[in-house]
Design a protein around this motif. Sequence first.
Motif, PDB file in Angstrom:
ATOM      1  N   GLY A 106     -27.748  47.708 -73.049  1.00  0.00           N
ATOM      2  CA  GLY A 106     -28.580  47.457 -74.222  1.00  0.00           C
ATOM      3  C   GLY A 106     -27.911  46.482 -75.182  1.00  0.00           C
ATOM      4  O   GLY A 106     -26.777  46.021 -74.971  1.00  0.00           O
ATOM      5  N   ALA A 107     -28.640  46.146 -76.225  1.00  0.00           N
ATOM      6  CA  ALA A 107     -28.137  45.209 -77.231  1.00  0.00           C
ATOM      7  C   ALA A 107     -26.954  45.829 -77.946  1.00  0.00           C
ATOM      8  O   ALA A 107     -27.055  46.925 -78.496  1.00  0.00           O
ATOM      9  N   GLY A 108     -25.822  45.146 -77.918  1.00  0.00           N
ATOM     10  CA  GLY A 108     -24.586  45.647 -78.497  1.00  0.00           C
ATOM     11  C   GLY A 108     -23.598  46.051 -77.443  1.00  0.00           C
ATOM     12  O   GLY A 108     -22.414  46.196 -77.743  1.00  0.00           O
ATOM     13  N   ALA A 109     -24.086  46.233 -76.199  1.00  0.00           N
ATOM     14  CA  ALA A 109     -23.187  46.605 -75.106  1.00  0.00           C
ATOM     15  C   ALA A 109     -23.077  45.435 -74.134  1.00  0.00           C
ATOM     16  O   ALA A 109     -22.150  44.618 -74.220  1.00  0.00           O
ATOM     17  N   ASP A 110     -24.066  45.313 -73.212  1.00  0.00           N
ATOM     18  CA  ASP A 110     -24.039  44.191 -72.266  1.00  0.00           C
ATOM     19  C   ASP A 110     -25.024  43.090 -72.645  1.00  0.00           C
ATOM     20  O   ASP A 110     -25.178  42.135 -71.896  1.00  0.00           O
ATOM     21  N   GLN A 111     -25.699  43.258 -73.768  1.00  0.00           N
ATOM     22  CA  GLN A 111     -26.641  42.247 -74.248  1.00  0.00           C
ATOM     23  C   GLN A 111     -26.228  41.823 -75.656  1.00  0.00           C
ATOM     24  O   GLN A 111     -25.582  42.590 -76.373  1.00  0.00           O
ATOM     25  N   PRO A 112     -26.597  40.568 -76.042  1.00  0.00           N
ATOM     26  CA  PRO A 112     -26.205  40.085 -77.369  1.00  0.00           C
ATOM     27  C   PRO A 112     -26.791  40.980 -78.455  1.00  0.00           C
ATOM     28  O   PRO A 112     -27.946  41.419 -78.347  1.00  0.00           O
TER      29      PRO A 112
END
Length: 814
Positions: A106-112
């Motif tokens: 998710g955003a903040g982990a593997d997504q910007p």
Amino acid sequence: TNCLLTFGAATCLPLLRAVGLVGGFSLCFSFEEMLSRVWDPQPRVIKFSRRHQRGSSANGLRRQKRDWVIPPINVPENSRGPFPHMLVRIRSDQDKNDGIRYSITGAGADQPPSGIYNIDPISGNMFVTQPLDREEKASFHLRAHAVDMNGNQVENPVDLYIYVIDMNDNRPEFQNQVYNGSVAEGSKPGSSVMQVTATDSDDSTTANGMVRYRILSQIPETPISNMFTINSETGDIVTVAAGLDREKVSQYTVIVQATDMEGNNNFGLSNTATALICITDINDNPPELTVRTFSGEVPENKVNVVVTNLTVVDKDQPHSPNWNAVYRIVSGDPSGHFTIRTNPITNEGMLTVVKPVDFEMNRAFMLTVVVSNQAHLASGIQSSLQSTAGVTISVQDVNEPPVFPVNPKMIRFEEGVPAGTTLTVFSAQDPDHFIQQTVRYSKLSDPANWLKINRTNGQITTMALLDRESMYVKNNMYEATFLAFDNGSPQASGTGTLQIYLIDVNDNAPVLIPREAQICEHSRPNSKINITASDTDADPNVGPFVFELPTFPASIRRNWTISRLNGDYAQLRLRISYLEAGVYEIPVIVSDSGNPPLSNRSTIRIKVCPCDNNGDCSATGAVAAAGLGTGAIIAILICIIILLSIVLLFVVWMKRREKERQAKPLLIDPEDDVRDNILKYDEEGGGEEDQDYDLSQLQQPESLDHIITKPTGVRRVDERPVVAESQYPVRSNLPHPGDIGDFINDGLRAADNDPTAPPYDSLLVFDYEGSGSTAGSVSSLNSSSSGQQDYDYLNDWGPRFKKLADLYGGGDDD
């Protein structure tokens, strides 16, 4: 919550209990539990939901339990670490038996923006790696995954919701650093002035983003220090007290403060802005004249003269409708001699004369003027008594020009009155009654020079006959202009026009029209001449006219007759059947209708000529009618033939002389040679010694022997030099289109350098060819045996060869 997050439970809980917000241990425990959830000292363990399969068992069907609802994870913004900081631990019930690997997406982990959160794949511990900013991103939605060593999913993904807890880390910001507002002077308390607005980037649902306003200062503090107040929530600035006066204070400077934390000055962050409040003008000050009485003077008979300037004072805004003055004359000028114009720069009233004043009628004026503003006074404001003043105007006497009482003056007289007749007295009056002055007269304009005026009393007398038919009379009216002047200082003069209406008398006889006519020699029905008359007199001294033929000579009435058509026209025709062609002058007596009538013997010149079948005069008949007989015509033709013969003989003689000149030999005939003659120009010369010169030098040599044997020395310039003749180039027989130019240039160069070539101060003869020709044979111009020769190159030799190019340059069709 903000207190707990910022200062800790040990500090905030006693404060909360003291203000009555916390009541009992259970509530305090709830706050401590909430604080532990914001940032847990011992992160809790989040387990995957257990999978339940429906199936048969010894006890029958087993009910499936619902999945756990994972509470959100709260992370405070701007945390100081240390990082990475563990948030939660994710566990699966199956990691006891098999090796499980954990991951988050998710955003903040593997997504910007990637890298903010990570997880230990073996232990399942989830970490935050850096401080968070709620104003950039307030929440995150991640998913936790569990797979076995082969990558097979062993648990359903778990949704993780992470919320960033807001901290008071942003000050309120005003949209403008300077706000401009206005309010009218004299406004009542509670009047709206302006609005200021500040925004806070923190969470507006918490105290961190709740902004409150207040006024810090007011400059100037007149009439009181708190003339304005501000709505703490909306930022609206309104008046608090009365007493706004633009004439005392035209602008206020107010410092406004915006504070978050709901305006708490101890914990909130603040910012300031400037509010400039302009006090707008109202017409609360009437204009006041500086003095109660003004005075001035004006010369009589002058207009557009400023008599005096009225000064005024007004405290309102300059150059506005509340300040612009309007002046009125309320009494003392019933005839409208004066007006008051306002000076737009100084606001002064310029009392000006618009209608001439007469000293003899009014020596002074007493005016009453009132001044007001262009805009109406504000309600409740009374007009000042100083807005009214008196103006005293003295009229100065000046020397006025004499005035003709009736101008122009018209009189009626019959034309033809004799010279010396008194027509009228054209006198003028001097308006200066209080000064004894003498008026004199003179003539200014008299186009026909018919009149004269008595210098003392203005009596008009004729100097010649008055003629209505004169070119200076228009529509029976004759105009003359006279000048009247006094003996004042300075001298003044006035003009007057005398109009004389001339009554017509029968003093002009009628004149016949037309004066020439044409008629056929044989009497025909249409052989008639219409005649009328012209009379310069006016009605009733004109038509109807009477036309008569005289009794003498008798041939007039024997050959012609006249008959009246109407009052103005008559017809003249032949009485006999035939009249020889020619020009005849027929007298006709014409009389007008005057009393007594005037007659005139007029002559009409009639051309009688032969006519064709249509009754038109033929060409020969016109000549005959012009008065030329057959003998005269033959004489004219003989003269024309003789004149043409003389011209022809002269042309033949000139041609013959030209041929003789062309046939002369190279040497000039001695009879025509003027060089052996001495021309005398009636000059005596300088004496006998001037006559001592050799006349033989002027003679043409008979032979060249004496030249050849002549010793070296100065020879005659007209002798042919005894040298070898120059050799001129010989053109090649071979035809070549390009050698003709070279041949001509070579021949020209040889002729320029030949000393034996004429002119050598002798007569040049250009028709002598000499003993031979250097041009060579022209046989080369013959056509070749092939029968085809291209002569197109002749077009390139210039206009002199244009004719040859046209003759030989064409094709077979030419």
